[in-house]
Design a protein around this motif. Sequence first.
Motif, PDB file in Angstrom:
ATOM      1  N   ARG A 116     -43.439   3.464  11.214  1.00  0.00           N
ATOM      2  CA  ARG A 116     -43.828   4.373  10.121  1.00  0.00           C
ATOM      3  C   ARG A 116     -45.342   4.355   9.911  1.00  0.00           C
ATOM      4  NH1 ARG A 116     -39.475   1.476   7.528  1.00  0.00           N
ATOM      5  NH2 ARG A 116     -37.502   2.623   7.733  1.00  0.00           N
ATOM      6  N   LEU A 117     -45.926   3.150   9.991  1.00  0.00           N
ATOM      7  CA  LEU A 117     -47.369   3.032   9.808  1.00  0.00           C
ATOM      8  C   LEU A 117     -48.110   3.822  10.883  1.00  0.00           C
ATOM      9  CD1 LEU A 117     -49.916   1.825   8.538  1.00  0.00           C
ATOM     10  CD2 LEU A 117     -49.582  -0.203   9.981  1.00  0.00           C
ATOM     11  N   PHE A 118     -47.678   3.689  12.139  1.00  0.00           N
ATOM     12  CA  PHE A 118     -48.367   4.383  13.225  1.00  0.00           C
ATOM     13  C   PHE A 118     -48.170   5.893  13.154  1.00  0.00           C
ATOM     14  CE2 PHE A 118     -48.891   0.245  15.237  1.00  0.00           C
ATOM     15  CZ  PHE A 118     -50.144   0.400  15.807  1.00  0.00           C
ATOM     16  N   MET A 119     -47.058   6.336  12.616  1.00  0.00           N
ATOM     17  CA  MET A 119     -46.875   7.774  12.412  1.00  0.00           C
ATOM     18  C   MET A 119     -47.920   8.311  11.430  1.00  0.00           C
ATOM     19  SD  MET A 119     -42.720   8.192  12.294  1.00  0.00           S
ATOM     20  CE  MET A 119     -42.839   9.940  11.894  1.00  0.00           C
ATOM     21  N   LEU A 120     -48.155   7.562  10.354  1.00  0.00           N
ATOM     22  CA  LEU A 120     -49.169   7.965   9.379  1.00  0.00           C
ATOM     23  C   LEU A 120     -50.570   7.892   9.988  1.00  0.00           C
ATOM     24  CD1 LEU A 120     -47.783   6.153   6.202  1.00  0.00           C
ATOM     25  CD2 LEU A 120     -47.742   8.606   6.669  1.00  0.00           C
ATOM     26  N   LEU A 121     -50.822   6.824  10.741  1.00  0.00           N
ATOM     27  CA  LEU A 121     -52.140   6.672  11.357  1.00  0.00           C
ATOM     28  C   LEU A 121     -52.395   7.758  12.400  1.00  0.00           C
ATOM     29  CD1 LEU A 121     -52.464   2.797  11.789  1.00  0.00           C
ATOM     30  CD2 LEU A 121     -53.529   4.265  10.076  1.00  0.00           C
ATOM     31  N   ASP A 122     -51.355   8.164  13.126  1.00  0.00           N
ATOM     32  CA  ASP A 122     -51.510   9.240  14.105  1.00  0.00           C
ATOM     33  C   ASP A 122     -51.920  10.541  13.417  1.00  0.00           C
ATOM     34  OD1 ASP A 122     -50.965   7.684  16.290  1.00  0.00           O
ATOM     35  OD2 ASP A 122     -48.845   8.192  16.371  1.00  0.00           O
ATOM     36  N   CYS A 123     -51.334  10.796  12.245  1.00  0.00           N
ATOM     37  CA  CYS A 123     -51.719  11.995  11.479  1.00  0.00           C
ATOM     38  C   CYS A 123     -53.178  11.903  11.046  1.00  0.00           C
ATOM     39  CB  CYS A 123     -50.816  12.155  10.257  1.00  0.00           C
ATOM     40  SG  CYS A 123     -49.092  12.533  10.643  1.00  0.00           S
ATOM     41  N   ALA A 124     -53.565  10.724  10.534  1.00  0.00           N
ATOM     42  CA  ALA A 124     -54.952  10.529  10.116  1.00  0.00           C
ATOM     43  C   ALA A 124     -55.896  10.628  11.308  1.00  0.00           C
ATOM     44  CB  ALA A 124     -55.089   9.164   9.436  1.00  0.00           C
ATOM     45  N   TYR A 125     -55.482  10.084  12.432  1.00  0.00           N
ATOM     46  CA  TYR A 125     -56.289  10.124  13.661  1.00  0.00           C
ATOM     47  C   TYR A 125     -56.537  11.574  14.077  1.00  0.00           C
ATOM     48  CZ  TYR A 125     -57.924   8.321  18.194  1.00  0.00           C
ATOM     49  OH  TYR A 125     -58.685   7.987  19.294  1.00  0.00           O
ATOM     50  N   LEU A 126     -55.485  12.383  14.062  1.00  0.00           N
ATOM     51  CA  LEU A 126     -55.604  13.774  14.488  1.00  0.00           C
ATOM     52  C   LEU A 126     -56.505  14.562  13.534  1.00  0.00           C
ATOM     53  CD1 LEU A 126     -54.776  16.009  16.422  1.00  0.00           C
ATOM     54  CD2 LEU A 126     -52.737  16.394  15.022  1.00  0.00           C
ATOM     55  N   ILE A 127     -56.356  14.346  12.234  1.00  0.00           N
ATOM     56  CA  ILE A 127     -57.197  15.045  11.267  1.00  0.00           C
ATOM     57  C   ILE A 127     -58.668  14.699  11.480  1.00  0.00           C
ATOM     58  CG2 ILE A 127     -57.785  15.193   8.803  1.00  0.00           C
ATOM     59  CD1 ILE A 127     -54.781  14.841   8.223  1.00  0.00           C
ATOM     60  N   ALA A 128     -58.964  13.396  11.624  1.00  0.00           N
ATOM     61  CA  ALA A 128     -60.350  12.974  11.832  1.00  0.00           C
ATOM     62  C   ALA A 128     -60.893  13.499  13.156  1.00  0.00           C
ATOM     63  CB  ALA A 128     -60.430  11.448  11.790  1.00  0.00           C
ATOM     64  N   LEU A 129     -60.052  13.508  14.192  1.00  0.00           N
ATOM     65  CA  LEU A 129     -60.485  13.995  15.503  1.00  0.00           C
ATOM     66  C   LEU A 129     -60.861  15.472  15.448  1.00  0.00           C
ATOM     67  CD1 LEU A 129     -60.644  13.118  18.554  1.00  0.00           C
ATOM     68  CD2 LEU A 129     -58.370  14.096  18.809  1.00  0.00           C
ATOM     69  N   VAL A 130     -60.003  16.269  14.856  1.00  0.00           N
ATOM     70  CA  VAL A 130     -60.274  17.709  14.742  1.00  0.00           C
ATOM     71  C   VAL A 130     -61.509  17.952  13.888  1.00  0.00           C
ATOM     72  CG1 VAL A 130     -59.393  19.894  13.859  1.00  0.00           C
ATOM     73  CG2 VAL A 130     -57.870  18.358  15.110  1.00  0.00           C
ATOM     74  N   LEU A 131     -61.636  17.206  12.810  1.00  0.00           N
ATOM     75  CA  LEU A 131     -62.789  17.371  11.928  1.00  0.00           C
ATOM     76  C   LEU A 131     -64.087  17.034  12.670  1.00  0.00           C
ATOM     77  CD1 LEU A 131     -63.589  18.153   9.086  1.00  0.00           C
ATOM     78  CD2 LEU A 131     -63.283  15.765   8.388  1.00  0.00           C
ATOM     79  N   GLY A 132     -64.061  15.982  13.489  1.00  0.00           N
ATOM     80  CA  GLY A 132     -65.235  15.627  14.272  1.00  0.00           C
ATOM     81  C   GLY A 132     -65.607  16.711  15.267  1.00  0.00           C
ATOM     82  N   MET A 133     -64.610  17.309  15.916  1.00  0.00           N
ATOM     83  CA  MET A 133     -64.869  18.400  16.854  1.00  0.00           C
ATOM     84  C   MET A 133     -65.453  19.612  16.135  1.00  0.00           C
ATOM     85  SD  MET A 133     -61.594  18.327  19.441  1.00  0.00           S
ATOM     86  CE  MET A 133     -61.343  16.956  20.562  1.00  0.00           C
TER      87      MET A 133
END
Length: 210
Positions: A116-133
């Motif tokens: 469950r933790l990694f599912m949440l972190l994956d969402c946060a990871y994707l948001i930060a990645l897209v924002l950086g791009m």
Amino acid sequence: MNKQQWDWAIRVKSDLLVTTKGGRTQSVERLFPPPEHAYLVGPVRVLGDIDAHLATANVPGAQDTWAVLSSQTVSLQTFALYGERFGGIEHHFMDYKSAAFDVIDSGLRNAQVLTRLFMLLDCAYLIALVLGMMLVKAGQRSRLDWHGDRGLSFLQLGLRELARLCYERLPLPILQALPKGNPPPACASQCKRDALDCRIEFAKVLTFSW
């Protein structure tokens, strides 16, 4: 991986025991070559029942001798293949550890809770990645990264921007779709970029099969 018919290449530690075709068992360290040499060894067996091939190389300037275990017959291209995977997968692991999310500090051991933790972190990871791009695409990289060339990853850029938005109590912008092509990779300095782009040559390459 074998059941899914996937090929694999992983870096292994020097104390891993490998058994050669002739039945001799020894540590990977015993198969390290001298400076500027590379050894291509195979087939070998590790952990009792895993058949593989081993490639080791002693590169001047490298901190450690390279040792890569692969499901495929090894060649000098094995090091290049592993380098490509290392540039993505292992740095991804680092992001979940000390580079960004400090998962280990959570102390969690339960598999379901970690999932469950990694599912949440994956969402946060994707948001930060897209924002950086989006920042790089909009020409705003230098506001968060002062290198002459991009030194922070898209993830790190996005995390810094998220921290700024939270601090200033600003809303998250509408996220854009990921680009179809891979953007250029980040590199901490031009010196490191030159080191990654350089061509490595060996004085001698030996192949063993015994």
